[in-house]
Design a protein around this motif. Structure first.
Motif, short mmCIF file in Angstrom:
data_model
loop_
_atom_site.label_atom_id
_atom_site.label_comp_id
_atom_site.label_asym_id
_atom_site.label_seq_id
_atom_site.Cartn_x
_atom_site.Cartn_y
_atom_site.Cartn_z
N ASN A 178 0.84 -1.06 0.02
CA ASN A 178 0.00 0.08 0.04
C ASN A 178 0.78 1.23 -0.07
O ASN A 178 1.25 1.71 0.93
CB ASN A 178 -0.78 -0.11 1.26
CG ASN A 178 -1.87 1.07 1.48
OD1 ASN A 178 -1.63 2.20 0.99
ND2 ASN A 178 -3.20 0.55 1.50
N LYS A 188 0.49 4.45 -0.55
CA LYS A 188 0.01 5.65 0.29
C LYS A 188 0.37 5.41 1.56
O LYS A 188 1.09 6.46 2.44
CB LYS A 188 -1.43 5.85 0.16
CG LYS A 188 -1.85 7.22 0.70
CD LYS A 188 -3.31 7.38 0.43
CE LYS A 188 -3.87 8.86 1.04
NZ LYS A 188 -5.14 8.71 1.10
N THR A 189 0.10 4.25 2.30
CA THR A 189 0.45 4.06 4.03
C THR A 189 1.95 4.09 3.90
O THR A 189 2.34 4.70 4.91
CB THR A 189 -0.13 2.85 4.14
OG1 THR A 189 -1.33 2.50 3.77
CG2 THR A 189 -0.11 2.80 5.61
N PHE A 231 2.94 7.31 4.01
CA PHE A 231 2.65 8.24 5.07
C PHE A 231 3.41 8.12 6.52
O PHE A 231 3.88 8.78 6.99
CB PHE A 231 0.99 7.59 5.41
CG PHE A 231 0.64 8.27 6.58
CD1 PHE A 231 0.10 9.62 6.90
CD2 PHE A 231 0.32 7.28 7.60
CE1 PHE A 231 -0.16 9.90 8.12
CE2 PHE A 231 -0.26 7.75 8.88
CZ PHE A 231 -0.47 9.06 9.03
N LEU A 232 3.85 6.69 6.45
CA LEU A 232 4.69 6.26 7.78
C LEU A 232 6.01 6.91 7.54
O LEU A 232 6.48 7.43 8.61
CB LEU A 232 4.55 4.80 7.73
CG LEU A 232 3.52 3.97 8.38
CD1 LEU A 232 3.66 2.45 8.27
CD2 LEU A 232 2.92 4.58 9.65
N THR A 292 5.39 10.63 8.21
CA THR A 292 5.36 10.86 9.77
C THR A 292 6.58 10.71 10.73
O THR A 292 7.17 11.64 11.49
CB THR A 292 4.06 10.00 10.39
OG1 THR A 292 4.36 8.79 10.14
CG2 THR A 292 2.93 10.90 9.95
N SER A 293 7.43 9.52 10.36
CA SER A 293 8.49 9.30 11.10
C SER A 293 9.64 10.12 10.78
O SER A 293 10.60 10.54 11.69
CB SER A 293 9.06 8.01 11.07
OG SER A 293 9.36 7.60 9.81
N ARG A 306 8.24 13.53 12.53
CA ARG A 306 8.10 13.53 13.98
C ARG A 306 9.32 12.90 14.83
O ARG A 306 9.27 12.75 15.90
CB ARG A 306 6.93 12.93 14.49
CG ARG A 306 5.58 13.55 13.77
CD ARG A 306 4.44 13.81 14.64
NE ARG A 306 3.42 14.73 13.93
CZ ARG A 306 2.24 13.92 13.27
NH1 ARG A 306 2.33 12.49 13.25
NH2 ARG A 306 1.34 14.58 12.52
N GLY A 307 10.12 12.21 14.04
CA GLY A 307 11.06 11.56 14.50
C GLY A 307 12.17 12.56 14.96
O GLY A 307 12.26 13.81 14.78
N GLN A 360 6.84 -1.59 17.16
CA GLN A 360 5.93 -1.15 16.26
C GLN A 360 5.65 -1.66 14.93
O GLN A 360 4.60 -1.85 14.41
CB GLN A 360 6.73 0.34 15.81
CG GLN A 360 6.84 1.26 16.66
CD GLN A 360 7.23 2.63 16.35
OE1 GLN A 360 6.85 3.20 15.33
NE2 GLN A 360 7.95 3.33 17.04
N LEU A 371 2.18 -2.99 13.68
CA LEU A 371 1.66 -2.60 12.42
C LEU A 371 1.40 -4.06 11.60
O LEU A 371 0.23 -4.05 11.18
CB LEU A 371 2.58 -2.07 11.53
CG LEU A 371 2.94 -0.69 11.89
CD1 LEU A 371 4.18 -0.13 11.03
CD2 LEU A 371 1.82 0.26 11.63
N THR A 419 4.51 -3.41 2.54
CA THR A 419 4.23 -2.02 2.95
C THR A 419 5.26 -1.48 4.01
O THR A 419 5.53 -0.19 3.96
CB THR A 419 3.00 -1.98 3.53
OG1 THR A 419 2.02 -2.49 2.34
CG2 THR A 419 2.42 -0.41 3.58
#
Ligand SMILES: Nc1ncnc2c1ncn2[C@@H]1O[C@H](COP(=O)(O)OP(=O)(O)OP(=O)(O)O)[C@@H](O)[C@H]1O
Ligand SMILES: [Mg+2]
Lengths: 221, 404
Positions: free
Chosen positions: B2, B4-5, B8-9, B12-13, B16-17, B305, B309, B318
């Motif tokens: 996927n 997009k996911t 996305f992950l 964000t990492s 925000r990491g 994590q 997931l 993914t």
């Protein structure tokens, strides 16, 4: 029966093999709220992992919708977990880099739902667990009880057939625990959510429809 | 999988990491990239300096030599026509003679220094359009068309200028000194040294030049040539011009490109290219290993994590892709910063201050090709370096990932 277990065995190989589950047979009806109880080491978590397709049993069958899930390949299992099963782990298993909203819409994103749709659904779900005002919070900005409720919202957002929870309140104080259990009860009553929950607390019995007792890898009653 | 996911992950990492880790990682990628481009560019610069030196001071682009068994190029009509070919900037005909040159410092017949050197004649007007020797005078001045008893000599002949063949030189001839030249036809003449030149090529620095008129009077020839240097517009198109020159009537003459004549220097160039290639491969591997370590550490830190997931139904592919996307992100940012640093800082710096190498003035030769190959190398390195740790992490069983 929404799920049926036949002759389920799980042996952990090692220098001394551990027969964690010896010959488990039972079924759970749709809409039931079941507690799995028993002493430490009796095999509760092991059973939950097999039911939740997080592990592969040594032998036996797990039947849902007439299919033996044990026989699915990894990809199918993964898809099945995404669409049909939900989990809540003992410690709040959230990704530290995702906000509450992002954590909850992640499974919807995996399903290919549109952005508008997944934001709407995830917000509603968080509202349902009482976190309508915490959408943009990161895990480190929330209490343990709140994090656990985010995990519950994430587990439920795909409308799973069964929700599994392994000692979901073990790390929480009495008050927060009560919030979680009442939430489970409410979900069970209102949307008919089937729930299988492992617990240590004898008091929790009052929330559930039925208790399955495990002792040394065997069902007692 | 996927997409997009995964993105996305990864997003964000990165967002925000840890910012410190992000900055360090990008810095390392930038350095790895600059290293790749720098090595290729500096070696490219060295090779270019070698080539430039040969073209500017020795061969120009094309050299025409007489037919086998002939002493001179004698097709006078054809020689006249060379300059009319479009794209040919100029040509310069030389007479070449092996001479013996001697210098009697105290003019007393004692302690005479002598040696054998190549003496060439030049037509000044043509020569300055073809070679750069006139810009390399370290003492005195260049020849003029009217000069008859004047000579210019390379620093290896003169001596006293730090040449590498000092022991063979005349031991310190200065402008104004008189030297005796004995031609191959046994004619002897005395010339006044008008200038001394120094280029980066020892071969050229072992030559001496007199004017065409003077040489013709010694050799008793007219409008012939021992060699003709031809300068063209577009380096790289030598073969096309060689054809056109042949069509002018120089059918049997020996016509060569500058790079065919380089011999030793050209094999030195190919050694430099080889070294640069090896260093480039090592640089790419180091970059790949660096990315591997960065992603490996990230995968180890996110072990739990990853398990979670997978438990909620995310495919392994993914998860792997999300790490690979991160690795590629670091590489791309490294490339963008690296390219900017090279083009806006390093390259201008080197162009303004070229390095004085024995082979010539070396600056960074950053070509589109070097940039492209370095980009591909770094992207491939991060693809591979990101994939393997992610693959290992994602393949672990869920229970192991979550509970160890
Ligand atoms: N990965 C493993 N390898 C070997 N043995 C294991 C493994 N996991 C569990 N066991 C063993 O299987 C048995 C059942 O363990 P399980 O975790 O299911 O118990 P539990 O009922 O969940 O206990 P608790 O209430 O303490 O969580 C135990 O004897 C345990 O030591
Ligand atoms: Mg347990």
């Amino acid at each position: 029966m929404i799920i049926e277990v036949k002759n389920l065995k799980k042996t952990y190989e090692g220098r001394v093999p551990t027969h964690a589950l010896k010959n488990i047979n039972f079924g759970i009806k749709k809409g039931e709220f079941v507690a799995l109880m028993g002493r430490s080491g009796s095999g509760k978590s092991t059973l939950l992992h097999q039911l939740g397709l997080l592990d592969t049993p040594t032998s036996g069958e797990i039947i849902m919708n007439g299919n033996n899930l044990v026989l699915l390949d990894e990809k199918k299992k993964s898809e099945f977990r995404l669409k049909e099963l939900g989990y809540v782990f003992q410690s709040y298993a959230l990704l530290p880099e995702l906000t509450a909203l992002e954590s909850v819409y992640l499974p919807l994103m995996l399903l290919g739902v549109t952005k508008k749709e997944y934001i709407k659904k995830a917000s509603e779900m968080l509202d349902k667990v009482g976190l309508g005002d915490r959408l943009q919070h990161l895990p480190r900005e929330m209490s343990g009880g709140e994090q656990q409720r985010v995990a519950i919202a994430r587990a439920l957002v795909n409308s799973p057939a069964i929700l599994f929870a392994d000692e979901p309140t073990a790390n929480l104080d009495t008050e927060s625990s009560e919030v979680i259990l009442k939430l489970f009860k409410k979900l069970n009553k209102e949307i008919g959510q089937t729930i299988v929950m492992v617990t240590h607390e004898p008091d929790d019995k009052k929330y559930v429809d039925r208790v399955i007792w495990l002792k040394d890898g065997v069902i007692e009653s | 999988m996927n997409l997009k996911t995964s993105f996305f992950l990864a997003y964000t990492s990165i967002k925000r990491g840890s910012k410190g880790t992000l900055v360090m990682t990008i810095l390392i990628m930038t350095l790895a990239y600059v290293n790749l481009v720098f090595i290729s560019s500096i070696f490219g610069g060295i090779v270019e300096a070698i080539n430039k030196e040969s073209i500017n001071n020795q061969y120009s682009n094309i050299v025409i030599e007489p037919e086998i068994d002939k002493k001179y190029i004698d097709n006078k009509d054809a020689i006249q026509l060379i300059d009319t070919v479009p794209g040919i900037i100029a040509s310069s005909a030389h007479y070449i003679d092996s001479t013996s040159i001697s210098y009697d410092e105290y003019n007393d017949g004692n302690d005479i220094k002598k040696g054998k050197w190549v003496l060439k004649s030049i037509d000044i007007e043509d020569e300055v359009k073809v070679t750069e020797v006139h810009n390399s005078m370290i003492e005195g001045s260049y020849l003029e068309s009217t000069d008859r008893d004047q000579i210019i000599i390379g620093k290896e002949i003169a001596g006293g200028h730090g040449g590498s063949l000092e022991h063979l030189s005349l031991g310190g001839v200065s402008v104004g000194d008189k030297i005796d030249v004995s031609f191959s036809n046994n004619i002897k003449r005395t010339y006044t040294v008008k200038g001394i030149f120094s280029v980066k090529s020892t071969q050229v620095d072992q030559m001496a030049f007199i004017t065409k008129k003077e040489m013709e009077s010694v050799l008793k020839v007219h409008n012939l040539a021992s060699e003709i240097l031809v300068k063209i517009d577009n380096v790289g198109e030598e073969n096309i011009y060689i054809n056109e020159i042949r069509n002018l009537g120089l059918r049997n003459e020996d016509i060569k490109r500058w790079d065919e004549l380089m011999g030793f220097t050209s094999s030195a160039s190919s050694s430099f290219i080889m070294i640069s290639l090896i260093l480039g491969i090592i640089g790419t591997i180091v970059a790949g290993v660096t990315i591997f370590i960065i992603i490996f550490v990230s995968v180890v830190n996110k072990r739990r994590q990853i398990g979670i997931l997978k438990a909620i139904g995310m495919r392994e592919s993914t998860i792997i892709l999300s790490f690979v996307v991160q690795a590629l992100f670091y590489a791309i940012v490294g490339i963008v910063l690296g390219v900017s640093f090279i083009l806006f800082v390093l390259r201008p710096l080197f162009l303004a201050n070229p390095l004085d190498f024995p082979v010539g003035w070396v600056s960074l030769k950053v070509t589109f090709n070097i940039i492209r190959i370095s980009n591909i190398s770094l992207l491939l390195a991060s693809l591979v370096g990101g994939f393997f740790p992610a693959f290992r992490g994602a393949r672990e069983s869920i229970l192991k990932s979550i509970w160890g």
